[in-house]
Scaffold this motif. Structure first.
Motif, mmCIF file in Angstrom:
data_model
loop_
_atom_site.group_PDB
_atom_site.id
_atom_site.type_symbol
_atom_site.label_atom_id
_atom_site.label_comp_id
_atom_site.label_asym_id
_atom_site.label_seq_id
_atom_site.Cartn_x
_atom_site.Cartn_y
_atom_site.Cartn_z
ATOM 1 N N SER A 1 1.018 -1.261 -0.070
ATOM 2 C CA SER A 1 -0.037 0.022 -0.086
ATOM 3 C C SER A 1 0.754 1.173 -0.053
ATOM 4 O O SER A 1 0.541 2.145 -0.805
ATOM 5 N N ARG A 42 -3.998 -8.209 1.780
ATOM 6 C CA ARG A 42 -5.466 -8.773 2.439
ATOM 7 C C ARG A 42 -6.040 -9.507 0.954
ATOM 8 O O ARG A 42 -6.117 -9.366 0.189
ATOM 9 N N MET A 65 -8.996 5.814 2.486
ATOM 10 C CA MET A 65 -9.159 5.390 3.966
ATOM 11 C C MET A 65 -10.295 4.628 4.111
ATOM 12 O O MET A 65 -10.451 3.488 4.857
ATOM 13 N N ARG A 66 -11.385 5.056 3.626
ATOM 14 C CA ARG A 66 -12.919 4.260 3.620
ATOM 15 C C ARG A 66 -12.657 2.955 3.145
ATOM 16 O O ARG A 66 -13.093 1.954 3.899
ATOM 17 N N ARG A 112 -9.894 0.991 2.896
ATOM 18 C CA ARG A 112 -9.033 0.387 3.643
ATOM 19 C C ARG A 112 -9.352 -0.062 5.101
ATOM 20 O O ARG A 112 -9.247 -1.146 5.482
ATOM 21 N N ASN A 113 -9.980 1.011 5.851
ATOM 22 C CA ASN A 113 -10.500 0.604 7.006
ATOM 23 C C ASN A 113 -11.904 -0.110 7.110
ATOM 24 O O ASN A 113 -11.887 -0.811 8.181
ATOM 25 N N ASN A 114 -12.501 -0.353 6.085
ATOM 26 C CA ASN A 114 -13.957 -0.933 6.109
ATOM 27 C C ASN A 114 -14.072 -1.771 4.785
ATOM 28 O O ASN A 114 -15.090 -1.060 4.216
ATOM 29 N N PRO A 115 -13.285 -2.624 4.626
ATOM 30 C CA PRO A 115 -13.372 -3.032 3.179
ATOM 31 C C PRO A 115 -14.518 -4.088 2.734
ATOM 32 O O PRO A 115 -14.492 -4.834 1.617
ATOM 33 N N TYR A 116 -15.468 -4.572 3.576
ATOM 34 C CA TYR A 116 -16.337 -5.384 3.301
ATOM 35 C C TYR A 116 -17.263 -5.315 1.911
ATOM 36 O O TYR A 116 -17.538 -6.196 1.272
ATOM 37 N N ASP A 143 -6.255 -9.714 8.148
ATOM 38 C CA ASP A 143 -5.015 -9.229 7.846
ATOM 39 C C ASP A 143 -4.051 -10.047 7.776
ATOM 40 O O ASP A 143 -3.870 -11.036 8.815
#
Length: 381
Positions: free
Chosen positions: A134, A191, A347-348, A350-354, A380
């Protein structure tokens, strides 16, 4: 290893001082020859000291080599701003005179500080055998945008008739991040791409029930409008809105140095499709490519906007091309928001990738599972 790279990079100061004090080293073709020779020597230095424990990642040598040039860029920016002297006078005259433009000075600050820190961090991770994919994509996006705007701006602006032999060294700094980007994009992701229950739950929600994503979509649409407007200004559109914006808001877009105009065209032809793709990725579940491309574009955007905003405010930009005082804060806010939007999207993701994962269904399963359980398919590394 990163400590050694950090310390060795500052030997660039001695090289610059020697070239600045020896007249024979100040001829245009001699500067090119010495530049190539120094790059070769720096590469051989790292190649030899790592022969007992050769890094498996070839990008190590690129990062170590570019740390050396980061110091040169930082010295260049500091000297043009009058903070130091006695190191780059020869280069200002017979090397690359366009480095004295406000855009190039801000570009050199970014390379000498931000890229330098990135290189040291990635070298540390390579040495410790840790993933840096990343961070590497942020660097690749930043340097690709940096050098593509810089090279095109030189030949398209007022310095196009003053291209010296040292100009050709810039293509190395364009080709290396392109190769690095291809290498990093094709590596296995940090990931997994498969999600279970949590991914199903996230992807079943409409946009109206995802307020953060809704705000990001609106910001992206605004960024696309801003991109089109400034792109049309760069293309000399006769539309009244373009004339008003150029005259009363950002006259810097028509600075004869050429860099701002080239940057707006880059955003129009390359950034605009990506911004549109990100809107699609926030609407359509399972777009696994969002994780990489948002990071890459965020790196490109923050570098470009740093140089653009800094260049428009720098004292070397003549008064007619600076932001007018009565709209200063509104134009600055618009440019900062434009720079931050891709970072917020990255950031969105990466932080909440579902929402952006592929879903693995159980045999015969329809809909969501009856009981909520931990998503064991997403971890991770």
């Amino acid at each position: 290893m990163e400590t050694l790279v950090f310390l060795f990079s500052f030997t660039a100061i001695g090289v610059l001082y020697a070239m600045n004090t020896i007249p024979e080293f100040q001829e245009p073709y001699v500067i090119l020859g010495i530049g190539v020779a120094v790059l070769v020597v720096v590469f051989l230095f790292y190649f030899l000291i790592t022969r007992g424990n050769r890094p498996k990642d070839l990008l190590f040598f690129v990062f170590a080599e570019f740390c050396f040039t980061c110091v040169i860029d930082l010295i260049s920016a500091l000297e043009y701003d009058g903070i130091i002297s006695g190191f780059m006078e020869f280069y200002q005259k017979t090397g690359e005179p366009y480095l004295g433009t406000s855009y190039a000075i801000m570009m050199c600050y970014w390379d000498g500080i931000a890229h330098f820190v990135m290189y040291l961090m990635m070298i540390s991770k390579i040495t410790d055998r840790k993933a840096y994919r990343s961070l590497g994509l942020v660097w690749a996006g930043s340097l690709c945008a940096n050098m593509s705007v810089f090279i095109c701006g030189i030949v398209a602006g007022k310095y196009g008739s003053e291209v010296r032999p040292a100009f050709w060294l810039n293509f190395l700094f364009l080709l290396m991040p392109v190769w690095g980007a291809v290498t990093l994009f094709t590596r296995p992701k940090d990931r997994p791409l498969i999600g279970g229950y949590n991914a199903q739950q996230a992807q079943s929600m409409k946009l109206i029930w995802r307020p953060m994503d809704l705000v990001l979509v609106l910001l992206l649409l605004a960024a696309m409008t801003f991109t089109i407007l400034r792109g049309l200004v760069a293309l000399d559109s006769p539309l009244e809105a373009c004339a008003i914006y150029l005259k009363h808001y950002e006259p810097y877009l028509k600075d004869p140095v050429g860099f701002p105009r080239v940057m707006m065209l880059h955003f129009l032809f390359y950034g605009l499709p990506l911004l549109g793709a990100f809107v699609y990725g926030l609407l359509r579940p399972g777009c696994t490519w969002m994780a990489d491309w948002t990071v890459f574009f965020a790196g490109a955007m923050i570098q470009c906007q740093w140089s653009h905003i800094g260049g428009s405010l720098h004292s070397r930009t003549t008064a007619p091309f600076r932001i007018p005082h009565d709209v200063f804060w509104s134009v600055l806010a618009a440019n900062l928001l434009y720079a931050v939007t891709p970072i917020l999207v990255a950031m969105r993701v990466r932080n909440n990738p579902y929402f952006f994962l592929k879903i693995s269904y159980f045999p015969g399963q329809t809909g969501l599972p009856n009981s909520e359980e931990k998503d064991t398919k997403y971890k991770d590394k």
